[in-house]
Motif scaffolding. Structure first.
Motif, PDB file in Angstrom:
ATOM      1  N   ALA A 407      -1.188  -5.958   4.177  1.00 16.57           N
ATOM      2  CA  ALA A 407      -2.383  -5.928   3.799  1.00 16.57           C
ATOM      3  C   ALA A 407      -3.609  -6.012   4.745  1.00 16.57           C
ATOM      4  O   ALA A 407      -4.495  -5.599   4.820  1.00 16.57           O
ATOM      5  CB  ALA A 407      -2.937  -6.624   2.518  1.00 16.57           C
ATOM      6  N   SER A 408      -3.199  -7.139   5.567  1.00 19.22           N
ATOM      7  CA  SER A 408      -4.156  -7.642   6.852  1.00 19.22           C
ATOM      8  C   SER A 408      -4.004  -6.614   7.967  1.00 19.22           C
ATOM      9  O   SER A 408      -4.989  -6.638   8.578  1.00 19.22           O
ATOM     10  CB  SER A 408      -3.487  -8.936   7.254  1.00 19.22           C
ATOM     11  N   GLU A 409      -3.134  -5.505   7.891  1.00 22.27           N
ATOM     12  CA  GLU A 409      -3.197  -4.448   9.127  1.00 22.27           C
ATOM     13  C   GLU A 409      -4.383  -3.595   8.856  1.00 22.27           C
ATOM     14  O   GLU A 409      -4.481  -2.937   7.843  1.00 22.27           O
ATOM     15  CB  GLU A 409      -1.591  -3.767   8.932  1.00 22.27           C
ATOM     16  N   ASP A 410      -4.700  -3.153   9.903  1.00 23.33           N
ATOM     17  CA  ASP A 410      -5.879  -1.857   9.966  1.00 23.33           C
ATOM     18  C   ASP A 410      -4.967  -0.567   9.640  1.00 23.33           C
ATOM     19  O   ASP A 410      -5.568   0.243   8.943  1.00 23.33           O
ATOM     20  CB  ASP A 410      -6.443  -1.555  11.257  1.00 23.33           C
ATOM     21  N   LYS A 411      -3.654  -0.552   9.888  1.00 26.90           N
ATOM     22  CA  LYS A 411      -3.148   0.760   9.636  1.00 26.90           C
ATOM     23  C   LYS A 411      -2.133   0.451   8.557  1.00 26.90           C
ATOM     24  O   LYS A 411      -1.092   1.042   8.406  1.00 26.90           O
ATOM     25  CB  LYS A 411      -2.007   1.029  11.108  1.00 26.90           C
ATOM     26  N   VAL A 412      -2.753  -0.143   7.265  1.00 32.11           N
ATOM     27  CA  VAL A 412      -1.588  -0.087   6.198  1.00 32.11           C
ATOM     28  C   VAL A 412      -1.348   1.236   5.914  1.00 32.11           C
ATOM     29  O   VAL A 412      -0.051   1.221   5.013  1.00 32.11           O
ATOM     30  CB  VAL A 412      -2.439  -1.055   4.966  1.00 32.11           C
ATOM     31  N   THR A 413      -2.287   2.362   5.705  1.00 35.88           N
ATOM     32  CA  THR A 413      -1.787   3.399   5.144  1.00 35.88           C
ATOM     33  C   THR A 413      -0.840   4.097   5.806  1.00 35.88           C
ATOM     34  O   THR A 413       0.072   4.785   5.509  1.00 35.88           O
ATOM     35  CB  THR A 413      -3.245   4.326   4.950  1.00 35.88           C
ATOM     36  N   GLU A 414      -0.819   3.967   7.122  1.00 31.29           N
ATOM     37  CA  GLU A 414       0.308   4.370   8.169  1.00 31.29           C
ATOM     38  C   GLU A 414       1.450   3.821   7.978  1.00 31.29           C
ATOM     39  O   GLU A 414       2.791   4.395   7.781  1.00 31.29           O
ATOM     40  CB  GLU A 414      -0.186   4.221   9.575  1.00 31.29           C
ATOM     41  N   VAL A 416       2.592   2.573   4.799  1.00 32.14           N
ATOM     42  CA  VAL A 416       3.023   3.043   3.412  1.00 32.14           C
ATOM     43  C   VAL A 416       3.610   4.577   3.799  1.00 32.14           C
ATOM     44  O   VAL A 416       4.666   4.804   2.974  1.00 32.14           O
ATOM     45  CB  VAL A 416       1.675   3.259   2.548  1.00 32.14           C
ATOM     46  N   ASN A 417       2.912   5.267   4.516  1.00 26.68           N
ATOM     47  CA  ASN A 417       3.318   6.751   4.955  1.00 26.68           C
ATOM     48  C   ASN A 417       4.817   6.610   5.696  1.00 26.68           C
ATOM     49  O   ASN A 417       5.572   7.513   5.071  1.00 26.68           O
ATOM     50  CB  ASN A 417       2.417   7.430   5.763  1.00 26.68           C
ATOM     51  N   ASP A 418       5.032   5.757   6.438  1.00 25.69           N
ATOM     52  CA  ASP A 418       6.421   5.757   7.056  1.00 25.69           C
ATOM     53  C   ASP A 418       7.364   5.047   6.044  1.00 25.69           C
ATOM     54  O   ASP A 418       8.285   5.530   6.115  1.00 25.69           O
ATOM     55  CB  ASP A 418       6.177   4.531   8.318  1.00 25.69           C
ATOM     56  N   THR A 419       6.951   4.274   4.947  1.00 26.22           N
ATOM     57  CA  THR A 419       7.752   3.803   4.228  1.00 26.22           C
ATOM     58  C   THR A 419       8.428   5.084   3.183  1.00 26.22           C
ATOM     59  O   THR A 419       9.459   5.051   3.035  1.00 26.22           O
ATOM     60  CB  THR A 419       7.312   2.785   3.147  1.00 26.22           C
ATOM     61  N   GLN A 631       1.491  -3.527  -3.319  1.00 30.17           N
ATOM     62  CA  GLN A 631       0.351  -2.986  -2.481  1.00 30.17           C
ATOM     63  C   GLN A 631       0.419  -1.478  -2.049  1.00 30.17           C
ATOM     64  O   GLN A 631      -0.342  -0.649  -1.820  1.00 30.17           O
ATOM     65  CB  GLN A 631       0.676  -3.670  -0.972  1.00 30.17           C
ATOM     66  N   VAL A 632       1.903  -1.039  -2.023  1.00 32.54           N
ATOM     67  CA  VAL A 632       2.140   0.335  -1.733  1.00 32.54           C
ATOM     68  C   VAL A 632       1.632   1.341  -2.854  1.00 32.54           C
ATOM     69  O   VAL A 632       0.976   2.251  -2.688  1.00 32.54           O
ATOM     70  CB  VAL A 632       3.616   0.671  -1.635  1.00 32.54           C
ATOM     71  N   ALA A 633       1.885   0.663  -4.102  1.00 39.17           N
ATOM     72  CA  ALA A 633       1.348   1.491  -5.294  1.00 39.17           C
ATOM     73  C   ALA A 633       0.007   1.648  -5.389  1.00 39.17           C
ATOM     74  O   ALA A 633      -0.789   2.445  -5.751  1.00 39.17           O
ATOM     75  CB  ALA A 633       1.940   0.923  -6.376  1.00 39.17           C
ATOM     76  N   ALA A 634      -0.822   0.465  -4.946  1.00 39.85           N
ATOM     77  CA  ALA A 634      -1.981   0.414  -5.048  1.00 39.85           C
ATOM     78  C   ALA A 634      -2.709   1.271  -3.794  1.00 39.85           C
ATOM     79  O   ALA A 634      -3.655   1.911  -4.215  1.00 39.85           O
ATOM     80  CB  ALA A 634      -2.787  -1.053  -4.629  1.00 39.85           C
ATOM     81  N   VAL A 635      -2.250   1.468  -2.663  1.00 43.57           N
ATOM     82  CA  VAL A 635      -2.831   2.304  -1.889  1.00 43.57           C
ATOM     83  C   VAL A 635      -2.467   3.881  -2.322  1.00 43.57           C
ATOM     84  O   VAL A 635      -3.482   4.494  -2.097  1.00 43.57           O
ATOM     85  CB  VAL A 635      -2.054   2.132  -0.495  1.00 43.57           C
ATOM     86  N   ILE A 636      -1.520   4.135  -2.943  1.00 46.72           N
ATOM     87  CA  ILE A 636      -1.285   5.509  -3.542  1.00 46.72           C
ATOM     88  C   ILE A 636      -2.074   5.717  -4.605  1.00 46.72           C
ATOM     89  O   ILE A 636      -2.785   6.614  -4.626  1.00 46.72           O
ATOM     90  CB  ILE A 636       0.224   5.429  -3.782  1.00 46.72           C
ATOM     91  N   ALA A 637      -2.522   4.691  -5.381  1.00 45.72           N
ATOM     92  CA  ALA A 637      -3.169   4.962  -6.467  1.00 45.72           C
ATOM     93  C   ALA A 637      -4.990   5.059  -6.188  1.00 45.72           C
ATOM     94  O   ALA A 637      -5.433   5.748  -6.992  1.00 45.72           O
ATOM     95  CB  ALA A 637      -3.309   3.719  -7.684  1.00 45.72           C
ATOM     96  N   GLY A 638      -5.009   4.572  -5.137  1.00 44.19           N
ATOM     97  CA  GLY A 638      -6.458   4.731  -4.618  1.00 44.19           C
ATOM     98  C   GLY A 638      -6.918   6.145  -4.132  1.00 44.19           C
ATOM     99  O   GLY A 638      -7.988   6.040  -3.943  1.00 44.19           O
TER     100      GLY A 638
END
Length: 695
Positions: A407-414, A416-419, A631-638
Motif C-alpha cells: 500500500a505504501s508503493e506509488d505503483k500499487v495498481t501495477e 495488483v495487475n501483475d498479481t 488490499q488487492v480486493a480494495a484496489v479492484i473494488a475501487g
C-alpha cells in the motif's frame, strides 16, 4: 517481514507410459508419425510441446516433399542462430527411414559468422540467392536472414519450394510484423508449401498469429502437453506455482531456490518492478551469496564455484555477465556435446533473456522466474526447459516469484495487475496441461474409442469417456449447441484454449471473477462472466460466424475452463483428506466424473453457473498474506465499471430466453443475482430509450 508462502497452483501427475520415446519402423516417435501422416498438405501447422521432436518431424516431412512432391528445395527458418543446431545432419536411415538428413556446411547460415542485421549480414542474404540458384536441397537460416532475403529477392524467387518456420509464434498478423506480412504474401501467391511449427500458439499482446482466412488454409497437427508428459519414461509430476515476497527478491530467493535441484533462475529485467535497481551483476552476486561462499571461477568452463555450508561445491553458469570473453566461454561449456548426458556438469544457471526458447538442458528440474512475464508464450517456453525427460528426474516445477502489492508503493495498481496476470497464466497453464476436451450432446451414444469407467456407457445418465492414448475426454452435456460451419467445428476441436486465453487475460473478467464472485463474498453472478463476458469475447473474436456457431464455441470454452477448475477443487479435497498424490494422473478424470455423477444430467445451464475463478481464489488466499489479499480486493473494488450498452443488450437477449422459459421478465427484486442482473440490463436500455426520446 512477512514470511513468504509457496503454494503450487497447478500440480499434475502422469502415468509414465513410455510411449513418447517409442519409435515406429521408420524411426518416428508418436508426434512425428502424426505429423508425417499429413505430409501431403501444402500448408501444415504443427502445435506440439517443447522436446516432442518437432525438428526431426520436419526433417521427415521435408525429405518427402523433396523426393515425392516435386518441390525443388527446402528452407528451414529458425528464430535465432543457436536453434540452427537442431537441424544438423541426422543419419535417419540408421533408425529405419529411407533417407538421411544432410545440410551442406555452407548452407547452414546459422553457423556463419556475423550478426543478423541487414547492415552487416549482406553476405548471408547473398548466400540465400546463391542457394536458390545452385539447387542444393536444404538451407537453414534465421528469421532475420529470411526476412532480409525476401525483401531483396522478392516473393517469386521462392516459388516451388518448402518454407518451414520453426517457433512460429514469433510471427503475427500485425501489419508491423514483417515476417507475418511476407507469409501472407506467400499464401496469397500460393506457389510454395509452408510448414509452421510451435510449442505455443499464444500471443500475450492478443494479436493473432494468422488471420482466420489464412489459418483456414492450414491443416493442423496437435500433440498435447498431456500426451507428451504422460508418455515419458522418467518425469512423473509437474508443479506450477507462484511465490509472493516482500522487499528485495534476493533476500527471499533462498527459500525457493533448492540447491539440490538443477535450476534455471531467470532474473528480472533491469527496468521491471521486481528489479532491485542495484544492477544485474550485483543481483547475481547476491543470489550466489544466498547459496554459499564464492570460491572463484572454473578456468575451463567459466562457471562460478560456490561452496555450500555442507561443503558441497555448486557449479553455477552465469549467463547474465555479458563480458564477451567470459560469456562465450560459459555458453560454449553449456553447449559442449560431450557433457549433454552428464548430470553433474552444472548445477544452477542464472540468466537474463537467455536459456528459454530452444535451450536444451535435460537435467533442469526447476525453472525459477523472478517477475511477471507478460507473454504466455514466454512462460510456456520457460516451463519447457524443465519438462525434458531424463533418468532419475521424477518431478519438475516452475515457480514465479512476484512482489506482494504494498500500500505504501506509488505503483500499487501495477503490482495488483501483475498479481492478476500471474494468476491468469497459472489458470491457462492448467488448461494447456489438461487432456483435450471433446464435448458432445447428451445421448450421443457409446464410442468404443473411449473408456466410460466402471459400469461402461449408460444411456440413462451423463457419460464421461476418456481415451488414455490420445489424452482426450468425451463429455456429454445436455443442451449443447452444435456448430454449423466447418470453421466453427475446427475452433471447437483445436482452438478452445485460444478462446480461454482471451477470456482469462481480459482484465475486467479477471478482476470481477476473482474478487466479486460469491466465493469472495461479492455480488457478480457467474453467468455474467460465462454468458455475457465470454459471449462478447467470442463475438468479437469470430464476428464472421453465425450466432449458432458463436454460441457453440462459447459453451465449449466455458465448459472446458469450468470443469477443469471444478475437477481441480475435487482433486485438492482428495489430497487434503490424505489421498495418494503420486498415483497416475486420474485426479482430473475422477473429478470430472464425480461432477457428472453428482447430477442426473450435466447440462450447459449448470456449467454456466460455475465461476471459473473460485479455485484460483482459494489458492491465492493460501499464497498471499491476508492484508495483501484485502488490499488487492480494495484496489479492484475501487474501480468498478458501470454497465455498458453492449453488455445491456446481451443481458436483454438472455432475458428473452428467461421470458420464454418462465413466462415473465426477470425481476430487480429477485433473490437470484443472475436474474437481477438481467433485469438491470433491461432497465438500463429502458433508461437509454427514454433519454433518447426526451432529447
Amino acid at each position: 517481514m512477512t514470511a513468504p508462502r509457496h503454494v503450487p497452483s497447478v500440480s499434475v501427475t502422469y502415468k509414465r507410459t513410455g510411449a513418447t520415446a517409442k519409435s515406429n519402423e521408420l524411426g518416428m516417435r508418436p508426434m512425428q508419425e502424426r505429423a508425417y501422416e499429413r505430409r501431403g498438405e501444402q500448408y501444415l501447422l504443427i502445435k506440439s510441446p517443447p522436446a516432442s521432436g518437432k525438428s526431426r518431424a520436419l526433417m521427415f516431412i521435408a525429405l518427402d516433399k523433396l523426393a515425392n512432391q516435386e518441390l525443388s528445395q527446402a528452407i528451414i527458418v529458425v528464430p535465432e542462430r543457436s536453434i540452427g543446431a537442431s537441424f544438423n545432419n541426422e543419419p535417419l536411415t540408421k533408425w529405419g527411414f529411407w533417407a538421411d538428413w544432410e545440410v551442406k556446411p555452407q548452407w547452414n547460415l546459422c553457423n556463419a559468422p556475423g550478426a543478423d542485421e541487414i547492415r552487416v549480414a549482406r553476405s548471408k542474404v547473398k548466400a540465400v540467392g546463391e542457394f536458390l540458384a545452385r539447387g542444393d536441397p536444404v538451407l537453414v537460416c534465421t528469421h532475420a536472414t529470411f526476412r532480409f532475403a525476401v525483401e531483396e529477392l522478392g516473393i517469386e524467387a521462392f516459388d516451388n519450394r518448402l518454407i518451414a518456420v520453426d517457433e512460429f509464434h514469433h510471427v503475427s498478423a500485425d501489419d508491423d510484423n514483417v515476417l507475418g506480412s511476407q507469409l501472407k504474401a506467400f499464401i496469397a501467391r500460393d506457389k510454395v508449401h509452408l510448414v509452421a511449427m510451435t510449442g505455443s500458439y499464444f500471443r500475450g499482446d492478443a494479436v493473432p498469429v494468422l488471420l482466420p482466412e489464412d489459418e483456414a488454409r492450414f491443416a493442423t497437427v496437435t500433440y498435447t502437453y498431456y500426451e507428451q508428459l504422460n508418455g515419458y519414461e522418467h518425469l512423473k509430476a509437474l508443479d506450477i506455482g507462484y511465490f509472493f515476497y516482500n522487499g528485495p527478491y534476493v533476500d527471499d530467493i533462498a527459500q525457493v531456490l533448492d540447491p539440490d535441484q538443477k535450476t534455471i533462475v531467470h532474473i528480472p529485467n533491469v527496468n521491471s518492478r521486481e528489479s532491485t535497481q542495484r544492477g544485474k551483476t550485483t543481483e547475481v552476486s547476491e543470489i550466489m551469496d544466498a547459496l554459499g561462499d564464492w570460491q572463484g571461477k572454473d578456468p575451463a568452463t567459466g562457471f562460478d564455484l560456490v561452496r555450500r555450508p555442507d561443503g558441497r561445491v555448486l557449479k553455477i553458469a552465469d549467463l547474465v555477465d555479458d563480458g564477451p570473453e567470459r560469456h562465450s566461454l560459459v555458453v560454449a561449456a553449456l553447449k559442449d556435446p560431450a557433457q549433454k548426458n552428464n548430470r553433474d556438469h552444472v548445477d544452477i544457471i542464472i540468466a537474463l533473456g537467455m536459456a528459454k526458447e530452444g535451450f536444451d538442458w535435460i537435467w533442469c528440474e526447476h525453472a525459477l522466474t523472478v517477475g511477471y512475464r507478460s507473454s504466455l508464450t514466454e512462460i510456456i517456453q520457460i516451463i519447457g526447459r524443465a519438462t525434458r525427460d531424463a533418468p532419475g528426474k521424477e518431478r519438475a516445477r516452475f515457480t514465479n516469484l512476484i512482489a506482494e502489492p504494498d500500500a505504501s508503493e506509488d505503483k500499487v495498481t501495477e503490482a495488483v495487475n501483475d498479481t492478476l496476470k500471474a494468476i491468469a497464466a497459472s489458470l491457462l497453464m492448467e488448461q494447456v496441461l489438461a487432456p483435450k476436451f471433446n464435448f458432445v450432446p447428451k445421448g450421443n451414444g457409446e464410442d468404443t474409442d473411449f473408456d466410460y469407467g466402471e459400469g461402461g456407457y449408460d444411456s440413462t445418465r451423463t457419460n464421461v469417456g476418456f481415451n488414455e492414448d490420445r489424452g482426450e475426454f468425451q463429455i456429454e452435456i445436455k443442451g449443447l449447441v452444435q456448430p454449423e460451419s466447418e470453421e466453427a467445428t475446427r475452433i471447437c476441436r483445436d482452438d478452445l484454449n485460444e478462446v480461454i486465453t482471451a477470456f482469462v487475460q481480459d482484465k475486467r473478467v479477471l478482476e470481477t471473477g476473482l474478487f466479486d464472485g460469491d466465493h469472495a463474498g461479492g455480488n457478480t453472478p457467474a453467468e455474467e462472466l460465462t454468458l455475457v463476458r465470454m459471449g462478447k469475447i467470442v463475438r468479437d473474436r469470430y464476428p464472421e460466424l453465425s450466432e449458432t456457431d458463436q454460441e457453440a464455441i462459447r459453451q465449449r470454452a466455458v465448459a472446458a475452463l469450468g470443469l477443469t477448475q471444478e475437477a481441480s477443487k475435487e482433486a485438492a479435497k482428495a489430497a487434503s483428506a490424505g489421498g495418494e498424490t503420486t498415483k497416475a494422473n486420474t485426479a482430473l478424470i475422477d473429478g470430472i466424473r464425480k461432477i457428472a455423477m453428482d447430477v442426473r444430467d450435466l447440462d450447459i445451464d449448470l456449467i454456466d453457473r460455475i465461476n471459473p475463478f473460485g479455485a484460483a481464489y482459494a489458492i491465492l488466499g493460501k499464497a498471499m498474506s491476508e492484508a495483501s489479499l484485502k488490499q488487492v480486493a480494495a484496489v479492484i473494488a475501487g474501480k468498478k465499471i458501470a454497465l455498458s450498452e453492449d453488455e445491456a443488450m446481451m443481458l436483454a437477449e438472455r432475458a428473452k430466453s428467461f421470458l420464454n422459459e418462465r413466462g415473465r421478465l426477470p425481476s430487480l427484486t429477485s433473490s437470484d443475482p443472475w436474474e437481477r442482473r438481467m433485469a438491470e440490463g433491461i432497465e438500463f436500455l429502458k433508461r437509454k430509450v427514454k433519454a433518447a426520446r426526451d432529447g
